[in-house]
Scaffold this active site. Structure first.
Site, PDB file in Angstrom:
ATOM      1  N   PHE A   1      97.175 -45.873  11.293  1.00  0.00           N
ATOM      2  CA  PHE A   1      97.193 -47.435  11.241  1.00  0.00           C
ATOM      3  C   PHE A   1      95.818 -47.986  11.142  1.00  0.00           C
ATOM      4  O   PHE A   1      94.742 -47.469  11.636  1.00  0.00           O
ATOM      5  CB  PHE A   1      97.634 -47.946  12.541  1.00  0.00           C
ATOM      6  CG  PHE A   1      97.577 -49.309  12.843  1.00  0.00           C
ATOM      7  CD1 PHE A   1      98.484 -50.231  12.057  1.00  0.00           C
ATOM      8  CD2 PHE A   1      96.722 -49.708  13.753  1.00  0.00           C
ATOM      9  CE1 PHE A   1      98.328 -51.684  12.550  1.00  0.00           C
ATOM     10  CE2 PHE A   1      96.547 -50.994  13.938  1.00  0.00           C
ATOM     11  CZ  PHE A   1      97.507 -52.027  13.351  1.00  0.00           C
ATOM     12  N   GLN A   2      95.570 -49.077  10.242  1.00  0.00           N
ATOM     13  CA  GLN A   2      94.207 -49.573  10.131  1.00  0.00           C
ATOM     14  C   GLN A   2      93.027 -48.525   9.719  1.00  0.00           C
ATOM     15  O   GLN A   2      91.961 -48.685   9.953  1.00  0.00           O
ATOM     16  CB  GLN A   2      93.789 -50.303  11.273  1.00  0.00           C
ATOM     17  CG  GLN A   2      94.588 -51.735  11.645  1.00  0.00           C
ATOM     18  CD  GLN A   2      93.920 -52.681  12.383  1.00  0.00           C
ATOM     19  OE1 GLN A   2      93.132 -52.285  13.308  1.00  0.00           O
ATOM     20  NE2 GLN A   2      94.177 -53.846  12.275  1.00  0.00           N
TER      21      GLN A   2
ATOM     22  N   MET B   1      79.821 -77.197  -9.093  1.00  0.00           N
ATOM     23  CA  MET B   1      79.226 -76.391 -10.170  1.00  0.00           C
ATOM     24  C   MET B   1      80.271 -76.124 -11.301  1.00  0.00           C
ATOM     25  O   MET B   1      80.102 -76.103 -12.582  1.00  0.00           O
ATOM     26  CB  MET B   1      78.453 -75.271  -9.706  1.00  0.00           C
ATOM     27  CG  MET B   1      77.820 -74.397 -10.844  1.00  0.00           C
ATOM     28  SD  MET B   1      76.372 -75.393 -11.679  1.00  0.00           S
ATOM     29  CE  MET B   1      75.213 -75.299 -10.382  1.00  0.00           C
TER      30      MET B   1
ATOM     31  N   GLU C   1      84.707 -61.000  10.209  1.00  0.00           N
ATOM     32  CA  GLU C   1      83.636 -60.211   9.953  1.00  0.00           C
ATOM     33  C   GLU C   1      82.923 -60.341   9.023  1.00  0.00           C
ATOM     34  O   GLU C   1      81.658 -60.042   8.940  1.00  0.00           O
ATOM     35  CB  GLU C   1      84.440 -58.730   9.773  1.00  0.00           C
ATOM     36  CG  GLU C   1      85.204 -58.126  10.938  1.00  0.00           C
ATOM     37  CD  GLU C   1      86.536 -58.859  11.143  1.00  0.00           C
ATOM     38  OE1 GLU C   1      87.266 -58.176  11.807  1.00  0.00           O
ATOM     39  OE2 GLU C   1      87.165 -59.817  10.317  1.00  0.00           O
TER      40      GLU C   1
ATOM     41  N   LYS D   1      86.897 -43.104  16.002  1.00  0.00           N
ATOM     42  CA  LYS D   1      87.083 -43.162  17.098  1.00  0.00           C
ATOM     43  C   LYS D   1      86.537 -41.975  18.245  1.00  0.00           C
ATOM     44  O   LYS D   1      86.049 -42.238  19.321  1.00  0.00           O
ATOM     45  CB  LYS D   1      88.515 -43.774  17.483  1.00  0.00           C
ATOM     46  CG  LYS D   1      88.805 -44.187  19.028  1.00  0.00           C
ATOM     47  CD  LYS D   1      88.010 -45.570  19.248  1.00  0.00           C
ATOM     48  CE  LYS D   1      88.861 -46.078  20.671  1.00  0.00           C
ATOM     49  NZ  LYS D   1      89.830 -46.938  20.454  1.00  0.00           N
TER      50      LYS D   1
END
Length: 625
Positions: A145-146, A509, A83, A195
């Site tokens: 959940f999630q 760096m 993502e 949802k």
């Protein structure tokens, strides 16, 4: 299942809880069911109304409704491998095309994986709309959940973060999100859609389908910035006319407002030298006699001298970032400053100025072009030109490949016409110095946030947004390692991104800072294989990007000698639609110079390893790393 029966087309995956404003298809009166559209479809149609034709994303339980309908309305879904890549691809698309980029993730970890890219977009003022699914409304706040409060997480790093609470709000929310993302000072906006809101159908209290208007009609979410007011315009013109050593200092605001042509015309009319931030590269032609290139920590000595020795600095679309100013109290200590920016909050924020001007650059530059008249700056231009000739960027020669020579060769092969994206590190600074950016919206760098791994997914977005242009990710081996899996996205969708790895086997760096500041204690910065068994003088390149590319079915080759580089670049560029990785093994311990020590001033600038060996500016080197 009877597919002709709309009542059986719900995809409810949680226990459903209808409301008076939205519910399942069975909650509607029977005569309305055949033409009713659920929330996900309304979202898709609202996106189409905004001109969206591609979305970068990753599917999951809380956004499957959206994935299900996007192809139905002609929106292409490019499924990335992580993502974070979706957010960076949306950024690359936005920066290269000038449109708003869109990314899509599921709830919980999918949503939080977007946050780095969202914060990066916020730091560099990039217009993206990030859309996340979430658990159903009745489960919010219950540690389902999630589930995560992504709106709360993203509020500090977005222009606005929305939680959609009613199906009918979707078009209005989308319309406002795009207005905010692309309007005034651009930036990221988040839309979180539970949802059930995706699954439900809008209805009135009598159970009739109540579709919202698409596109929605809204009030302007931001007060528009206009032109410079007459009093300030007169004062600005007076300061320009009376100056003897003026300079134009430009930034990302010029690029995002597409006002490069007006800027060039203004500089030529007034005869004033122009220096740029990294974000402003491409807005002013690099070969122009008035061009000074980039200033700041790793900018040229002559640009840093010019801005600090000027008696008037006209700052346009910049934010006086600490990597430009160094010790801010000493930056432009004796010169007057006019600061023109669309964001009022930037004025006098980091650096107090003589004349703060809140204005839209399209209006402001047109006004200055019409009204400003030059003084006599001939001696000043001669002084600046002499310093430019005296302190050029150096390119090491010889048979061994240097990173500077590699990037200079890419610049020459493309004539500066390619879109270039960067990872973060030494290669980023060398590209800033040696790639001659000939076009606006063509140098995509994670500048304010410094996100390693930005380069490849940003290049993917840029190529999707500008398919007819050459897009090259100039990356470091450490930075590329963070998102190299997106080679899979290139192969799967035939996205012809070219990846050039400036491979020095170090987190270069950080290693440079360790050598300069921490007495050479190179903790955690070696990228080579510590378990490799090597003969004396033998080099072992790790990781093996050729094998990784092969695993993703992307063509790749390696170059180790300077003589072989030009032909390899031509092979890489031969087919513009073919993903390609070129692994260039460069000098392992090259440092980036010039360098103004963090928190130092332009008088502390280190030009070479010899300067460093003499201990110049040692006391200041670590003050702001």
């Amino acid at each position: 299942m009877n597919k002709n029966d709309p009542s059986q087309l719900d995809h409810v995956t949680y226990g459903d809880v209808s409301t008076i404003t939205g519910g399942a298809i069975t909650d509607l009166v029977e005569t309305d069911r055949a033409h009713a559209k659920r929330g996900a479809r309304l979202l898709a149609e609202a996106l189409v109304a905004e001109g969206v034709d591609v979305v970068f994303g990753y599917p999951g339980g809380a956004n499957l409704e959206i994935f299900d309908v996007l192809p139905e309305v002609g929106i292409e879904i490019i499924r990335v491998e992580h993502e974070q890549g979706a957010a960076h691809a949306a950024q690359g698309y936005a920066r290269a095309s000038g449109k708003v980029g869109v990314c899509l993730a599921t709830s919980g970890p999918g949503a939080t994986n977007l946050v780095t890219g969202i914060a990066d977009a916020n730091s560099d003022s990039v217009p993206i709309v990030a859309i996340t699914g979430n658990v159903p409304t009745h489960l919010l706040g219950k540690n389902a959940f999630q589930e995560v409060d992504i709106v709360g997480i993203c509020k500090p790093v977005t222009k606005r973060a929305y939680l959609v609470k009613r199906v009918a709000e979707i078009p209005e929310t989308v319309r406002e999100a795009f207005e905010l993302a692309g309007g005034q000072r651009p930036g990221p906006v988040l839309i979180d859609i539970p949802k059930d809101i995706q699954q439900h159908y809008p209805r009135n209290p009598e159970g009739r389908y109540a579709p919202p208007r698409i596109p929605a009609v809204i009030s302007a979410p931001e007060r528009p910035a206009g032109a410079i007011n007459p009093g300030q315009l007169d004062e600005c013109c007076h300061l320009i006319r009376d100056a003897s050593k003026p300079i134009l200092y430009i930034g990302g605001g010029v690029v995002s407002s597409d006002t490069g042509p007006q800027l060039v015309a203004l500089a030529e009319k007034l005869g004033i030298p122009v220096t740029s931030t990294v974000m402003g590269l491409g807005a002013f032609p690099p070969g122009h006699e008035l061009a000074l290139g980039v200033l700041g920590m790793h900018g040229s000595k002559f640009a840093n001298m010019a801005i600090n020795e000027a008696d008037l600095v006209v700052a346009i679309g910049v934010r006086f970032d600490d990597r430009v100013t160094g010790k801010v109290d000493e930056f432009i200590k004796h010169g007057k400053i006019v600061h023109i920016d669309i964001d009022r909050r930037e004025l006098n924020k980091n650096k107090p100025v003589t004349l703060p001007v809140c204005a839209d650059l399209k209006h402001a530059l047109t006004q200055l072009l019409e009204s400003a008249t030059p003084g006599d700056y001939s001696d000043w231009r001669a002084e600046v030109a002499a310093n430019r000739a005296r302190y050029p960027f150096t390119v090491p020669g010889g048979e061994e490949l240097s990173p500077q020579a590699t990037i200079r060769a890419i610049s020459e092969a493309t004539e500066g016409q390619a879109i270039v994206s960067l990872g973060v590190g030494q290669h980023q600074m060398w590209a800033m110095q040696h790639y001659q950016v000939a076009r606006s919206r063509s140098f995509l760098s994670s500048s304010g946030f410094g996100t390693m791994g930005y380069g490849l997914p940003a290049a993917i977005g840029a190529k999707v947004g500008c398919p007819d242009r050459t897009v090259i990710d100039i990356d470091g081996d450490g930075s590329l390692n963070m998102t190299v899996h997106e080679l899979s996205t290139c192969h799967r969708y035939g996205i012809g991104v070219k990846v050039v790895v400036i491979n020095n086997q170090w987190l270069g760096m950080v290693r440079q800072w360790q050598d300069m500041i921490y007495d050479g204690h190179r903790s955690g910065t070696a990228l080579g294989d510590p378990m490799a068994v090597k003969r004396p003088g033998e080099e072992d390149i790790y990781p093996d990007f050729l094998s990784i590319a092969k695993g993703y079915r992307v063509k790749a080759e390696r170059v180790t000698r300077a003589a072989d580089l030009p032909a390899a670049i031509q092979r890489m560029l031969a087919d513009p639609n073919e993903p390609y990785l070129l692994d260039v093994i460069v000098t392992f311990e090259e440092n980036v110079y010039p360098m103004i020590p963090a928190g130092g001033t332009y008088r502390d600038i280190i030009m070479s390893s010899e300067d460093l060996a003499r201990g110049e500016s040692k006391a200041a080197q670590g003050s702001n790393v």
